[in-house]
Design a protein around this motif. Sequence first.
Motif, PDB file in Angstrom:
ATOM      1  N   ALA A  94     -12.189  -2.428  -5.765  1.00 26.75           N
ATOM      2  CA  ALA A  94     -12.885  -1.172  -5.472  1.00 26.75           C
ATOM      3  C   ALA A  94     -12.428  -0.616  -4.130  1.00 26.75           C
ATOM      4  CB  ALA A  94     -14.395  -1.395  -5.474  1.00 26.75           C
ATOM      5  N   HIS A 126     -16.328   3.937 -10.217  1.00 27.76           N
ATOM      6  CA  HIS A 126     -17.555   4.021 -11.002  1.00 27.76           C
ATOM      7  C   HIS A 126     -17.923   2.611 -11.432  1.00 27.76           C
ATOM      8  CE1 HIS A 126     -19.657   5.511 -14.927  1.00 27.76           C
ATOM      9  NE2 HIS A 126     -20.488   4.984 -14.076  1.00 27.76           N
ATOM     10  N   LEU A 127     -19.027   2.115 -10.914  1.00 27.71           N
ATOM     11  CA  LEU A 127     -19.517   0.798 -11.291  1.00 27.71           C
ATOM     12  C   LEU A 127     -20.564   0.976 -12.381  1.00 27.71           C
ATOM     13  CD1 LEU A 127     -19.952  -0.714  -7.718  1.00 27.71           C
ATOM     14  CD2 LEU A 127     -18.030  -1.015  -9.279  1.00 27.71           C
ATOM     15  N   ALA A 128     -20.365   0.338 -13.513  1.00 27.33           N
ATOM     16  CA  ALA A 128     -21.289   0.464 -14.646  1.00 27.33           C
ATOM     17  C   ALA A 128     -21.781  -0.915 -15.052  1.00 27.33           C
ATOM     18  CB  ALA A 128     -20.582   1.137 -15.819  1.00 27.33           C
ATOM     19  N   GLY A 129     -23.005  -0.956 -15.546  1.00 30.99           N
ATOM     20  CA  GLY A 129     -23.564  -2.214 -16.021  1.00 30.99           C
ATOM     21  C   GLY A 129     -25.060  -2.107 -16.155  1.00 30.99           C
ATOM     22  N   THR A 150     -28.045  -5.633 -11.916  1.00 29.53           N
ATOM     23  CA  THR A 150     -26.905  -6.556 -11.814  1.00 29.53           C
ATOM     24  C   THR A 150     -26.197  -6.481 -10.470  1.00 29.53           C
ATOM     25  OG1 THR A 150     -25.465  -4.928 -12.876  1.00 29.53           O
ATOM     26  CG2 THR A 150     -26.497  -6.591 -14.296  1.00 29.53           C
ATOM     27  N   LYS A 160     -24.940  -3.470  -8.825  1.00 28.69           N
ATOM     28  CA  LYS A 160     -23.900  -2.442  -8.674  1.00 28.69           C
ATOM     29  C   LYS A 160     -23.986  -1.760  -7.304  1.00 28.69           C
ATOM     30  CE  LYS A 160     -25.413  -0.342 -12.315  1.00 28.69           C
ATOM     31  NZ  LYS A 160     -26.459  -1.260 -12.793  1.00 28.69           N
ATOM     32  N   THR A 161     -25.185  -1.375  -6.906  1.00 28.40           N
ATOM     33  CA  THR A 161     -25.360  -0.698  -5.616  1.00 28.40           C
ATOM     34  C   THR A 161     -25.060  -1.651  -4.471  1.00 28.40           C
ATOM     35  OG1 THR A 161     -27.037   0.714  -6.620  1.00 28.40           O
ATOM     36  CG2 THR A 161     -26.958   0.654  -4.220  1.00 28.40           C
ATOM     37  N   LEU A 184     -23.012  -4.149  -4.555  1.00 31.70           N
ATOM     38  CA  LEU A 184     -21.554  -4.298  -4.538  1.00 31.70           C
ATOM     39  C   LEU A 184     -20.894  -3.077  -3.895  1.00 31.70           C
ATOM     40  CD1 LEU A 184     -19.066  -5.954  -5.293  1.00 31.70           C
ATOM     41  CD2 LEU A 184     -19.095  -4.827  -7.523  1.00 31.70           C
ATOM     42  N   ALA A 185     -21.428  -1.896  -4.165  1.00 29.42           N
ATOM     43  CA  ALA A 185     -20.888  -0.679  -3.542  1.00 29.42           C
ATOM     44  C   ALA A 185     -21.042  -0.735  -2.028  1.00 29.42           C
ATOM     45  CB  ALA A 185     -21.584   0.556  -4.112  1.00 29.42           C
ATOM     46  N   ASP A 205     -25.970   6.881  -6.401  1.00 28.13           N
ATOM     47  CA  ASP A 205     -26.699   5.915  -7.202  1.00 28.13           C
ATOM     48  C   ASP A 205     -27.514   6.627  -8.279  1.00 28.13           C
ATOM     49  OD1 ASP A 205     -27.445   3.306  -7.795  1.00 28.13           O
ATOM     50  OD2 ASP A 205     -29.217   3.388  -6.505  1.00 28.13           O
ATOM     51  N   GLU A 206     -27.534   6.054  -9.477  1.00 34.03           N
ATOM     52  CA  GLU A 206     -28.304   6.604 -10.598  1.00 34.03           C
ATOM     53  C   GLU A 206     -27.921   8.057 -10.889  1.00 34.03           C
ATOM     54  OE1 GLU A 206     -30.124   4.663 -12.386  1.00 34.03           O
ATOM     55  OE2 GLU A 206     -30.378   2.951 -11.056  1.00 34.03           O
TER      56      GLU A 206
END
Length: 153
Positions: free
Chosen positions: A41, A52-55, A59, A61-62, A64-65, A139-140
Amino acid sequence: MSVEPLEAAGQVPAMNSDNVQPEASDTFVATPQVEALAQRASAYLEAGFPVHLAGPAGTGKTTLAFHAAAKRGRPVKLIHGNDEFGVSDFVGQDNGYRRNTLVDNFIHSVVKTEEEVRTFWIDNRVTTACINGETLIYDEFNRSRPEVNNLFL
């Protein structure tokens, strides 16, 4: 991977701003897979590409961002998607105006009038993130309307 509040993760928002200066946390679980994903990333972000992190929900994602942003050492601008957002909430808008009127009546039989009207543009989150070189975490985003998200296409 666990998700924790920003304050507990050592990521405290700056005063009078929606910017966050992410810092590495001792409690962040960095497995080899997570580290590889964070490095990938970061490489895309350094090259100027969006990530774009999806899942599924919860899990990390935020988190990790934020971890990838901390590795870059740049401030983060965080936006949470909202159905009430319009494009101006991201980019900016004209917000008021200033009118100057000059009436010159030096010679009483001659009246010279000049009027100037200027609008004031106020930058908003995405614009200021681009200007300041910040990492934007949206986010979201699926909670926002599609016409608002077209801005990112």
